[in-house]
Design a protein around this motif. Structure first.
Motif, short mmCIF file in Angstrom:
data_model
loop_
_atom_site.label_atom_id
_atom_site.label_comp_id
_atom_site.label_asym_id
_atom_site.label_seq_id
_atom_site.Cartn_x
_atom_site.Cartn_y
_atom_site.Cartn_z
N ILE A 1 0.85 -1.19 0.00
CA ILE A 1 0.00 0.00 0.00
C ILE A 1 0.89 1.24 0.00
CG2 ILE A 1 -1.83 1.26 1.21
CD1 ILE A 1 -2.61 -1.40 2.53
N ASP A 2 0.68 2.10 -0.98
CA ASP A 2 1.51 3.31 -1.12
C ASP A 2 2.99 2.97 -1.14
OD1 ASP A 2 -0.75 4.88 -1.18
OD2 ASP A 2 -0.73 5.31 0.95
N GLY A 3 3.33 1.85 -1.79
CA GLY A 3 4.73 1.49 -1.99
C GLY A 3 5.38 0.75 -0.84
N VAL A 4 4.65 0.50 0.26
CA VAL A 4 5.23 -0.16 1.43
C VAL A 4 4.42 -1.42 1.74
CG1 VAL A 4 5.76 0.07 3.89
CG2 VAL A 4 6.04 2.03 2.38
N LEU A 5 5.14 -2.52 2.03
CA LEU A 5 4.47 -3.79 2.33
C LEU A 5 3.96 -3.80 3.78
CD1 LEU A 5 6.76 -6.45 0.62
CD2 LEU A 5 4.34 -6.05 0.14
N HIS A 6 2.72 -4.31 3.95
CA HIS A 6 2.13 -4.43 5.28
C HIS A 6 1.59 -5.85 5.43
CE1 HIS A 6 2.08 -0.03 5.87
NE2 HIS A 6 1.77 0.02 4.58
N GLU A 7 1.92 -6.50 6.55
CA GLU A 7 1.36 -7.83 6.80
C GLU A 7 -0.08 -7.69 7.24
OE1 GLU A 7 2.15 -11.44 9.90
OE2 GLU A 7 3.86 -10.81 8.68
N ILE A 8 -0.98 -8.42 6.55
CA ILE A 8 -2.41 -8.29 6.81
C ILE A 8 -2.93 -9.42 7.68
CG2 ILE A 8 -4.69 -8.06 5.74
CD1 ILE A 8 -2.73 -5.73 5.22
N ILE A 9 -2.70 -10.65 7.27
CA ILE A 9 -3.16 -11.80 8.06
C ILE A 9 -2.16 -12.94 7.98
CG2 ILE A 9 -5.64 -11.34 7.86
CD1 ILE A 9 -5.76 -13.38 5.62
N GLN A 10 -2.27 -13.87 8.91
CA GLN A 10 -1.53 -15.12 8.87
C GLN A 10 -2.57 -16.25 8.85
OE1 GLN A 10 1.25 -15.36 12.11
NE2 GLN A 10 2.47 -13.62 11.39
N ALA A 11 -2.61 -16.98 7.73
CA ALA A 11 -3.59 -18.06 7.56
C ALA A 11 -2.94 -19.39 7.88
CB ALA A 11 -4.11 -18.06 6.12
N PRO A 12 -3.73 -20.39 8.25
CA PRO A 12 -3.16 -21.73 8.51
C PRO A 12 -2.46 -22.27 7.26
CG PRO A 12 -5.42 -21.59 9.31
CD PRO A 12 -5.18 -20.34 8.52
N THR B 1 11.65 0.62 -10.33
CA THR B 1 10.35 -0.03 -10.43
C THR B 1 9.41 0.48 -9.34
OG1 THR B 1 11.38 -2.02 -11.32
CG2 THR B 1 9.15 -2.25 -10.43
N GLY B 2 8.17 0.80 -9.73
CA GLY B 2 7.19 1.28 -8.76
C GLY B 2 7.30 2.76 -8.44
N SER B 3 7.98 3.52 -9.28
CA SER B 3 8.14 4.96 -9.01
C SER B 3 7.12 5.81 -9.77
CB SER B 3 9.56 5.43 -9.36
OG SER B 3 9.84 5.19 -10.72
N HIS C 1 15.66 2.71 -16.41
CA HIS C 1 15.95 2.56 -14.99
C HIS C 1 17.27 3.23 -14.65
CE1 HIS C 1 12.66 -0.20 -13.93
NE2 HIS C 1 12.83 -0.69 -15.14
N THR C 2 17.20 4.47 -14.15
CA THR C 2 18.38 5.17 -13.65
C THR C 2 18.00 5.89 -12.37
OG1 THR C 2 17.92 7.19 -14.92
CG2 THR C 2 19.32 5.54 -15.97
N ASN C 3 19.01 6.32 -11.59
CA ASN C 3 18.74 6.95 -10.30
C ASN C 3 18.33 8.41 -10.42
OD1 ASN C 3 19.27 4.64 -8.76
ND2 ASN C 3 21.47 5.03 -8.78
#
Length: 581
Positions: free
Chosen positions: A231-242, A340-342, A433-435
């Motif tokens: 979300i908005d470029g940052v990973l967030h853990e949502i759930i842990q399933a069996p 990537t993702g910019s 892809h350059t800086n």
């Protein structure tokens, strides 16, 4: 917020403020020191103006619109009025054990949500605490005595939306078409039809779409399956399933994506089109064998979202004027650079939307086509069939294009054809892809493009990043003196007459899923290829030399643009440093 009426006799109590009759709310807010009499008078004037236009707004709405108080102040005042407790869902959260005592359908029907069980009573956040029918129904369903509480309407709406996610079902495009034709075939595989897996996949997709996630990662670990959203470029853990559910989850997604459910040893790609309420979402699915099972990555592309304009992207005014001048040239080569993702594709689509007109033949080569645009000829790359960027570019040159967009410069052949196309009278856009922007010139040289070709064709380079925008509901201001800010950030744009600066930091609330940020904006630098820059390109000058000349000609760097957005209160210093060095 609707309020109790039958339980209290004093609902029509009024008082006089500066000779004007005012309800209890205005009087209570004045007593609390939240507003003064003059501010209440201005709010009453705003009410009257809206009433004359046929628009009815409450006094509390008028006060918050004018910025004199917050929604929380209104809720606290009314809680005192009716002798009910006030709770901030944002700060205290919701006990899901209490919330799950009712179904999402009941919660939405009565616009209420149980918050927690306290002293044997069920505390229920209600939009209308005087709804006797709702209270009786909840008491009958749960077996608890209901204690209504006052909350901020906005917080209740967000909580209800999040709580109702699990009840929403989704349909794939194929399923919708089959239902329309009344030819729905059942899938006999018991693994795929197992209810918990289907429900979990539906829940994950629903929540991802409502959270505006760009990617979903479903990853089997040693003891559980982890689901994360970007979300908005940052990973967030949502759930842990069996972990035992993972094979059926993978099979369900593979069936939806038209993939081989029996093959688990090699990577696979698939596509899904789903409809959630009024949103049509295209999903690219990729599976990858890992130690504990198949990792599944899904990229979400919302067809329903509108194409942003160049003005909405966040270009600084001066850069925007120079960029719009460059894209109006009849021919030339213009590059958008960044990792990537910019947001490079978003900038390209906004540019094409600006140029799209009946007198222009615009052809694009994309892998994949992320957004379909009317009036533009979009071509999907297919390497297996021999349709690459290089071969596609050769072909479309015979189709009389005015403007060409190449999704990405990946090799020398594509770069050379793109440059030569610009020299033969076409306006060519592409990504690299350059800086930073000056680094694109050096990169073209490393790819084998001759300096004289680059100098003759290149008209400009945009470098960009995406930074998260601070949530307006919870961002917190703090002050730094001139000495403090310059000591930590020597190049901060503070004026000679400014003794201090007000900055903001992220806090986190329900509106932003406790991240402190909501949405993203671009940070840009634009290198305009002028005669001095052309000379440096011909001399094979270093990236630093090109950057120095560009800055002397008025180019703002990514960092400078980011610092200006920090000063404007758009983002935090921590977020800028996370994205830009």
């Amino acid at each position: 917020m609707l309020l109790p009426q039958a339980r209290h006799k004093d609902r029509n109590e009024t008082s006089m403020v500066m000779g004007t009759e005012v309800g209890y709310l205005g009087e209570q807010l004045i007593k609390m020191g939240v507003v003064n009499e003059e501010q209440v008078m201005r709010a009453l004037e705003l009410q009257a103006k809206n009433r004359a236009k046929g628009i009815k707004i409450m006094l509390g709405q008028a006060l918050t619109q004018l910025g004199y108080c917050k929604e929380e102040d209104i809720a606290r005042a009314m809680a005192k009025k009716w002798g009910l407790d006030f709770i901030s869902i944002n700060k205290e959260g919701i006990d899901m054990a209490a919330a799950n005592l009712i179904t999402p359908e009941i919660a939405l029907k009565y616009k209420l949500l149980p918050v927690r069980i306290q002293d044997g009573k069920l505390l229920v956040a209600m939009s209308n605490p005087n709804d006797i029918i709702a209270i009786d129904d909840i008491e009958l369903i749960t077996g608890y005595e209901v204690q209504p509480i006052i909350v901020v309407d906005r917080e209740l709406n967000i909580a209800l939306e999040q709580f109702s996610n699990i009840s929403k079902n989704i349909n794939t495009q194929d399923e919708l078409e089959q239902e329309a034709e009344e030819k729905i075939d059942s899938i006999d595989d018991d693994e795929v039809n197992e209810k918990p897996a289907v429900q979990l996949v539906n829940q994950v997709l629903n929540q991802a779409v409502r959270s505006n996630a760009s990617d979903i990662h479903i990853e089997p670990q040693e003891k559980y399956t982890r689901v994360r959203f970007r979300i908005d470029g940052v990973l967030h853990e949502i759930i842990q399933a069996p972990l035992r559910l993972h094979p059926t989850i993978a099979s369900r997604i593979k069936v939806m994506g038209g993939m081989d459910i029996a093959e688990r040893r090699v990577p696979q790609d698939g596509r899904i089109t789903i409809k959630i309420e009024d949103k049509t979402v295209d999903i690219r699915v990729a599976t990858l064998p890992s130690a504990y099972g198949e990792k599944i990555t899904m990229r979400l592309l919302n067809r329903s979202s509108k194409v942003l304009t160049l003005e909405e992207l966040g270009f600084p005014d001066r850069h925007l004027r120079r960029y719009e001048k460059a894209i109006r040239l009849p021919y030339g080569f213009l590059l958008i650079t960044g990792p990537t993702g910019s947001g490079k594709s978003t900038t390209l689509y906004a540019t094409l939307a600006k140029l799209n007109s009946p007198d222009k033949n615009i052809i694009t080569l994309e892998d994949p086509i992320e957004r379909r645009m009317d009036g533009i000829n979009q071509i999907q790359m297919n390497a297996r069939a021999g349709m690459t960027f290089a071969s596609g570019l050769r072909s479309i040159l015979r189709s009389d294009p005015d403007i060409i967009m190449v999704g990405e410069i990946r090799d020398r052949e594509t770069a050379k054809i793109a440059v030569e196309s610009a020299l033969t009278g076409h306006l060519v856009f592409s990504t690299l892809h350059t800086n930073d922007a000056p680094g694109a010139v050096t990169r073209l040289g490393e790819m084998g493009v001759e300096p004289f070709l680059t100098a003759s064709s290149l008209i400009g380079v945009v470098a960009q990043r995406l930074i998260r925008v601070l949530c307006p509901q919870c961002k917190k201001a703090y002050e730094m003196s001139r000495e403090e800010i310059l000591k930590s950030v020597p190049d901060f744009p503070i004026g000679p007459d400014e003794s201090s600066v007000i900055l903001y930091k992220a806090v986190g609330c329900m509106s932003c899923n406790n991240t402190g940020y909501r949405g993203r904006k671009g940070v840009y630098e634009f290198l305009s290829v002028t005669e001095p820059i052309q000379k440096l390109i011909l001399e094979k000058a270093s990236t630093n030399d090109i950057r120095d000349v560009a800055i002397s000609e008025g180019m703002n760097t990514l960092r400078q643009d980011g610092l200006m957005k920090v000063k404007q209160g758009l983002t935090s210093m921590e977020e800028l440093l996370r994205v830009v060095m």
